[in-house]
Design a protein around this motif. Sequence first.
Motif, PDB file in Angstrom:
ATOM      1  N   ALA A  56       0.809  -1.224   0.000  1.00 53.93           N
ATOM      2  CA  ALA A  56       0.000   0.000   0.000  1.00 53.93           C
ATOM      3  C   ALA A  56       0.840   1.270   0.000  1.00 53.93           C
ATOM      4  CB  ALA A  56      -0.994  -0.010   1.159  1.00 53.93           C
ATOM      5  N   GLU A  57       1.917   1.261  -0.762  1.00 54.49           N
ATOM      6  CA  GLU A  57       2.757   2.450  -0.879  1.00 54.49           C
ATOM      7  C   GLU A  57       1.957   3.549  -1.576  1.00 54.49           C
ATOM      8  OE1 GLU A  57       3.455  -0.596  -2.141  1.00 54.49           O
ATOM      9  OE2 GLU A  57       5.538  -1.130  -1.785  1.00 54.49           O
ATOM     10  N   LEU A  58       2.246   4.800  -1.256  1.00 54.46           N
ATOM     11  CA  LEU A  58       1.494   5.925  -1.813  1.00 54.46           C
ATOM     12  C   LEU A  58       1.412   5.924  -3.339  1.00 54.46           C
ATOM     13  CD1 LEU A  58       2.354   8.921   0.540  1.00 54.46           C
ATOM     14  CD2 LEU A  58       0.113   7.909   0.114  1.00 54.46           C
ATOM     15  N   MET A  61      -1.070   3.175  -4.376  1.00 56.22           N
ATOM     16  CA  MET A  61      -2.458   3.483  -4.020  1.00 56.22           C
ATOM     17  C   MET A  61      -3.007   4.594  -4.915  1.00 56.22           C
ATOM     18  SD  MET A  61      -3.052   1.117  -1.955  1.00 56.22           S
ATOM     19  CE  MET A  61      -4.773   1.530  -1.796  1.00 56.22           C
ATOM     20  N   ASN A  62      -2.186   5.594  -5.232  1.00 52.71           N
ATOM     21  CA  ASN A  62      -2.635   6.652  -6.136  1.00 52.71           C
ATOM     22  C   ASN A  62      -2.901   6.097  -7.533  1.00 52.71           C
ATOM     23  OD1 ASN A  62      -2.700   8.844  -4.324  1.00 52.71           O
ATOM     24  ND2 ASN A  62      -0.491   9.060  -4.473  1.00 52.71           N
ATOM     25  N   MET A  69     -13.279   1.092 -11.842  1.00 49.34           N
ATOM     26  CA  MET A  69     -13.635  -0.185 -11.216  1.00 49.34           C
ATOM     27  C   MET A  69     -15.062  -0.117 -10.701  1.00 49.34           C
ATOM     28  SD  MET A  69     -11.348   0.161  -7.727  1.00 49.34           S
ATOM     29  CE  MET A  69      -9.983   1.011  -8.518  1.00 49.34           C
ATOM     30  N   SER A  70     -15.635  -1.292 -10.521  1.00 53.24           N
ATOM     31  CA  SER A  70     -16.977  -1.362  -9.941  1.00 53.24           C
ATOM     32  C   SER A  70     -16.915  -1.723  -8.459  1.00 53.24           C
ATOM     33  CB  SER A  70     -17.829  -2.387 -10.683  1.00 53.24           C
ATOM     34  OG  SER A  70     -17.240  -3.672 -10.577  1.00 53.24           O
ATOM     35  N   LEU A  71     -15.788  -2.290  -8.026  1.00 55.89           N
ATOM     36  CA  LEU A  71     -15.613  -2.745  -6.649  1.00 55.89           C
ATOM     37  C   LEU A  71     -14.125  -2.883  -6.389  1.00 55.89           C
ATOM     38  CD1 LEU A  71     -17.650  -5.463  -4.894  1.00 55.89           C
ATOM     39  CD2 LEU A  71     -15.202  -5.737  -4.933  1.00 55.89           C
ATOM     40  N   PHE A  72     -13.696  -2.598  -5.154  1.00 58.72           N
ATOM     41  CA  PHE A  72     -12.283  -2.732  -4.786  1.00 58.72           C
ATOM     42  C   PHE A  72     -12.167  -3.670  -3.595  1.00 58.72           C
ATOM     43  CE2 PHE A  72      -8.461  -1.117  -2.452  1.00 58.72           C
ATOM     44  CZ  PHE A  72      -7.521  -1.458  -3.411  1.00 58.72           C
ATOM     45  N   VAL A  73     -11.283  -4.669  -3.707  1.00 61.09           N
ATOM     46  CA  VAL A  73     -10.993  -5.593  -2.611  1.00 61.09           C
ATOM     47  C   VAL A  73      -9.574  -5.287  -2.138  1.00 61.09           C
ATOM     48  CG1 VAL A  73     -10.770  -8.001  -1.895  1.00 61.09           C
ATOM     49  CG2 VAL A  73     -12.526  -7.358  -3.576  1.00 61.09           C
ATOM     50  N   TYR A  74      -9.438  -5.007  -0.852  1.00 61.69           N
ATOM     51  CA  TYR A  74      -8.188  -4.550  -0.237  1.00 61.69           C
ATOM     52  C   TYR A  74      -7.704  -5.665   0.689  1.00 61.69           C
ATOM     53  CZ  TYR A  74      -5.509  -0.472   1.689  1.00 61.69           C
ATOM     54  OH  TYR A  74      -4.552   0.452   2.060  1.00 61.69           O
ATOM     55  N   ASP A  75      -6.689  -6.416   0.259  1.00 63.66           N
ATOM     56  CA  ASP A  75      -6.310  -7.664   0.921  1.00 63.66           C
ATOM     57  C   ASP A  75      -4.785  -7.819   0.973  1.00 63.66           C
ATOM     58  OD1 ASP A  75      -6.185 -10.284   1.879  1.00 63.66           O
ATOM     59  OD2 ASP A  75      -7.004 -11.192   0.074  1.00 63.66           O
ATOM     60  N   PHE A  94      -7.000   3.192   2.161  1.00 60.52           N
ATOM     61  CA  PHE A  94      -8.460   3.189   2.037  1.00 60.52           C
ATOM     62  C   PHE A  94      -8.970   4.590   1.713  1.00 60.52           C
ATOM     63  CE2 PHE A  94     -12.578   4.132   3.835  1.00 60.52           C
ATOM     64  CZ  PHE A  94     -13.375   3.175   3.219  1.00 60.52           C
ATOM     65  N   ASP A  95      -8.463   5.593   2.426  1.00 57.55           N
ATOM     66  CA  ASP A  95      -8.922   6.972   2.217  1.00 57.55           C
ATOM     67  C   ASP A  95      -8.631   7.453   0.796  1.00 57.55           C
ATOM     68  OD1 ASP A  95      -9.886   7.087   4.825  1.00 57.55           O
ATOM     69  OD2 ASP A  95      -8.130   8.164   5.600  1.00 57.55           O
ATOM     70  N   ILE A  96      -7.499   7.060   0.247  1.00 58.86           N
ATOM     71  CA  ILE A  96      -7.166   7.415  -1.141  1.00 58.86           C
ATOM     72  C   ILE A  96      -8.175   6.795  -2.091  1.00 58.86           C
ATOM     73  CG2 ILE A  96      -5.471   7.025  -2.992  1.00 58.86           C
ATOM     74  CD1 ILE A  96      -3.284   7.348  -0.768  1.00 58.86           C
ATOM     75  N   MET A  97      -8.474   5.515  -1.893  1.00 59.75           N
ATOM     76  CA  MET A  97      -9.441   4.831  -2.755  1.00 59.75           C
ATOM     77  C   MET A  97     -10.832   5.442  -2.610  1.00 59.75           C
ATOM     78  SD  MET A  97      -7.696   2.774  -4.500  1.00 59.75           S
ATOM     79  CE  MET A  97      -9.034   1.957  -5.331  1.00 59.75           C
TER      80      MET A  97
END
Length: 180
Positions: A56-58, A61-62, A69-75, A94-97
């Motif tokens: 999750a480097e900046l 993530m940017n 996308m229609s959905l994001f999975v963060y795993d 998460f806040d960026i997304m």
Amino acid sequence: IGAGKPYKNKKPIIIYGSSIVHGTGASRPGLAYSNIISRKLDMDVVNLGFSGNAKAELPIMNYLASLEMSLFVYDYDHNAPNPEYLAETHKRGFDIMRAAHPDIPIILISRPNVATNPSKAEERKKVIIDTYRSALDAGDKNVYYIDGESFFLGMEGESDFVIDGVHPNDVGYYLMAEGI
């Protein structure tokens, strides 16, 4: 040969995470949980699993936030070197997304097992739950948390679902896809 049948939704699901997302323990690519989900939902799924390198480097993530996308999975829990690093990067990512995609569903997943460094597992899970609760407290109605341990919880022979105590095998990936 003609074009294939189009997916029912033009915008893909993006899954970002560790070697588990990558599909390391699957016997063939079609059995990684991302591909099982793609078939079940008739949707394109972009698998952005990076063995040992999704942190999750900046810049990453940017970049992810710039994708449609229609959905994001963060795993990516497994790839964070420690709970402190996870705390520093998880909510920020998460806040960026969420800023880039205010209305899409975002699914937060904790690691599916605690075999590696079990003494820190609860601390790591708490970081992800804190991101989730923070989003809910801010009024986010399209964020979801999945406790990764629930994929195999209560099953006979939990070790039967992983190849090495960490990476799911074909059955483990199937259970993850069903859980998600």
